[in-house]
Design an enzyme around this catalytic site. Structure first.
Site, PDB file in Angstrom:
ATOM      1  N   TYR A 142       0.816  -1.214   0.000  1.00 30.80           N
ATOM      2  CA  TYR A 142       0.000   0.000   0.000  1.00 30.80           C
ATOM      3  C   TYR A 142       0.849   1.264   0.000  1.00 30.80           C
ATOM      4  O   TYR A 142       0.421   2.306  -0.473  1.00 30.80           O
ATOM      5  CB  TYR A 142      -0.896   0.039   1.244  1.00 30.80           C
ATOM      6  CG  TYR A 142      -2.216  -0.653   1.100  1.00 30.80           C
ATOM      7  CD1 TYR A 142      -2.285  -1.982   0.729  1.00 30.80           C
ATOM      8  CD2 TYR A 142      -3.404   0.021   1.364  1.00 30.80           C
ATOM      9  CE1 TYR A 142      -3.493  -2.630   0.624  1.00 30.80           C
ATOM     10  CE2 TYR A 142      -4.619  -0.617   1.257  1.00 30.80           C
ATOM     11  CZ  TYR A 142      -4.657  -1.943   0.892  1.00 30.80           C
ATOM     12  OH  TYR A 142      -5.872  -2.571   0.795  1.00 30.80           O
ATOM     13  N   LYS A 191       2.820 -15.499   2.481  1.00 32.60           N
ATOM     14  CA  LYS A 191       2.996 -16.238   1.230  1.00 32.60           C
ATOM     15  C   LYS A 191       4.489 -16.545   1.107  1.00 32.60           C
ATOM     16  O   LYS A 191       5.160 -16.128   0.157  1.00 32.60           O
ATOM     17  CB  LYS A 191       2.465 -15.376   0.069  1.00 32.60           C
ATOM     18  CG  LYS A 191       2.396 -16.094  -1.282  1.00 32.60           C
ATOM     19  CD  LYS A 191       1.320 -17.160  -1.360  1.00 32.60           C
ATOM     20  CE  LYS A 191       1.381 -17.904  -2.677  1.00 32.60           C
ATOM     21  NZ  LYS A 191       0.517 -19.107  -2.688  1.00 32.60           N
ATOM     22  N   ASP A 223      -3.380 -18.400   0.699  1.00 35.50           N
ATOM     23  CA  ASP A 223      -4.415 -19.060  -0.114  1.00 35.50           C
ATOM     24  C   ASP A 223      -5.140 -20.115   0.715  1.00 35.50           C
ATOM     25  O   ASP A 223      -6.371 -20.227   0.681  1.00 35.50           O
ATOM     26  CB  ASP A 223      -3.828 -19.652  -1.418  1.00 35.50           C
ATOM     27  CG  ASP A 223      -2.549 -20.457  -1.208  1.00 35.50           C
ATOM     28  OD1 ASP A 223      -1.988 -20.435  -0.088  1.00 35.50           O
ATOM     29  OD2 ASP A 223      -2.116 -21.124  -2.166  1.00 35.50           O
ATOM     30  N   ASP A 247      -6.394  -6.814   4.264  1.00 38.61           N
ATOM     31  CA  ASP A 247      -7.515  -6.145   3.596  1.00 38.61           C
ATOM     32  C   ASP A 247      -8.472  -7.195   3.029  1.00 38.61           C
ATOM     33  O   ASP A 247      -9.690  -7.142   3.241  1.00 38.61           O
ATOM     34  CB  ASP A 247      -6.973  -5.253   2.474  1.00 38.61           C
ATOM     35  CG  ASP A 247      -8.091  -4.588   1.687  1.00 38.61           C
ATOM     36  OD1 ASP A 247      -9.022  -4.070   2.329  1.00 38.61           O
ATOM     37  OD2 ASP A 247      -8.033  -4.590   0.441  1.00 38.61           O
ATOM     38  N   ASP A 251     -12.325  -8.746   4.742  1.00 40.69           N
ATOM     39  CA  ASP A 251     -13.631  -8.706   4.074  1.00 40.69           C
ATOM     40  C   ASP A 251     -14.268 -10.092   4.082  1.00 40.69           C
ATOM     41  O   ASP A 251     -15.471 -10.245   4.300  1.00 40.69           O
ATOM     42  CB  ASP A 251     -13.499  -8.233   2.612  1.00 40.69           C
ATOM     43  CG  ASP A 251     -13.748  -6.737   2.471  1.00 40.69           C
ATOM     44  OD1 ASP A 251     -13.493  -6.005   3.455  1.00 40.69           O
ATOM     45  OD2 ASP A 251     -14.195  -6.305   1.393  1.00 40.69           O
TER      46      ASP A 251
END
Ligand code: IPM
Ligand code: MG
Length: 357
Positions: A142, A191, A223, A247, A251
């Site tokens: 970001y 990851k 994942d 982020d 959600d």
């Protein structure tokens, strides 16, 4: 005690839901003998329209001079065509950075009264879950170097992810400290099978985990985490992860509770000042129609009282009022599930919470 609170109402349903939370805070102040002084500052699309930029300097200064900040929501279709630096969302990133709010706490818990609204199968939901996502908020992709350049196939855009040991350590500590107050389980999500930043993340987390022997720690690849969240959410307690993974996963976690209109969040730094906001967005489709669910913002105000001001009894009182309203069957449109009758509007729901208080 007297507290100065900056209000960033923002766009869409932002003003309605912030007004609701302010009413609840005023009533709480009366009940417990505090004084909350509220000052509004423009942010997001509203600030673009009225001040020509999404995050005016006065807004940043006002927040820095306050004891804490309550935010509604920013953004909407009206400002979607603007360039990166002029978008309402830029204000959110700017204020997080300006206030040094590197820890984002996003609780995703299933309210038993609302479990019908979850999209998960009932045998999964019936076990319940209560997850605390600890998202790094001022670093990673970001805030990394970005731009355009000539690449192998002509013009290309790029964004970069960088994390320092210091940034990983401080968010890690926030997560382990949170876990110590909960069920002492941390899942760190990365990851590391592909990304170098994730390998440093993992190594740093392992060193920290050694300092918290009581905490049960594990690494989960992002994942797999996305899959496990819908397969068996109960396995998670505290999740700690980078800005972008947080982020996305937050959600997902909020959606499986079936009640994104209920979920609060806190963004914290080194001091007591924080920024508190509902997890949901500005919902431009229902803005100004008195249909929004104010509960996530009301619960965000409760988090402020608890984390920034240390007023736990006051925070408990607000949370209990919300619980009792739900147990009595009062619902806004977003959490109707299979309930009968007409949903309450934003003002009516606020009244119910005030009565319960
Ligand atoms: C969030 C939002 C923001 C983010 C956007 C609006 C910049 O999605 O708070 O999760 O990506 O952090
Ligand atoms: Mg998001």
């Amino acid at each position: 005690m007297k507290y100065n609170i900056a209000l960033l109402k923002g766009d869409g349903i932002g003003p309605e839901i912030v007004d609701s939370a302010v009413a609840v805070m005023k009533k709480t102040a009366e009940k417990f003998g505090h004084s909350f002084v509220f000052t509004e500052y423009p942010i997001g699309g509203y600030a673009i329209d009225n001040c020509g930029e999404p995050l005016p300097k006065d807004t940043v200064e006002g927040c820095l001079a306050s004891d804490s900040v309550l935010l509604g929501a920013v953004g909407g279709p009206k400002w979607d065509e603007l360039s990166g630096d002029m978008r309402p969302e830029k204000a959110l990133l700017g204020i997080r950075a300006a206030l040094g709010l590197y820890t984002n706490l996003r609780p995703a818990k299933l309210y038993p009264a609302l479990k019908d609204a979850s999209p998960l199968r009932s045998d999964i939901v019936s076990q319940g879950f209560d997850i605390m996502i600890v998202r790094e908020l001022t670093g990673g992709i970001y805030f990394g170097e970005r731009g355009y350049r000539q690449g192998k196939y002509g013009e290309e855009a790029f964004d970069t992810e960088a994390y320092s040991v210091m940034e990983i350590e401080r968010i890690g500590r926030a997560a382990f400290d949170a876990a110590m107050k909960r069920s002492k389980r941390v899942a760190s999500i990365d990851k590391a099978n592909v990304l170098e930043t994730s390998r440093l993340w993992r190594k740093t987390m392992h060193a920290l985990a050694a300092e918290y022997p009581e905490v049960e720690y594990r690494d989960v690849l992002v994942d797999n985490a996305a899959m496990q969240l819908v397969r068996d959410p109960k396995q998670f307690d505290v999740i700690v992860t980078s800005n972008m993974f947080g982020d996305i996963l937050s959600d997902e976690a909020s959606q499986i509770t079936g009640s994104i209109g209920m979920l609060a969040s806190a963004s914290l730094g080194d001091g007591k000042r924080g920024m508190y906001e509902p997890i949901h967005g500005s919902a431009p489709d229902i803005a100004g129609q008195d249909k929004a669910n104010p509960i996530a913002t009301i619960l965000s105000a409760a988090m402020m009282l608890r984390y920034s001001f240390g007023l736990s009894a006051e925070a408990d009182c607000i949370e209990k009022a919300v619980d009792s309203v739900l147990e009595n069957g009062w619902r806004t449109a977003d959490i109707m599930g299979s309930a009968e009758g007409d949903p309450l509007g934003c003002t009516q729901m606020t009244e119910k919470v005030l009565e319960a208080l």
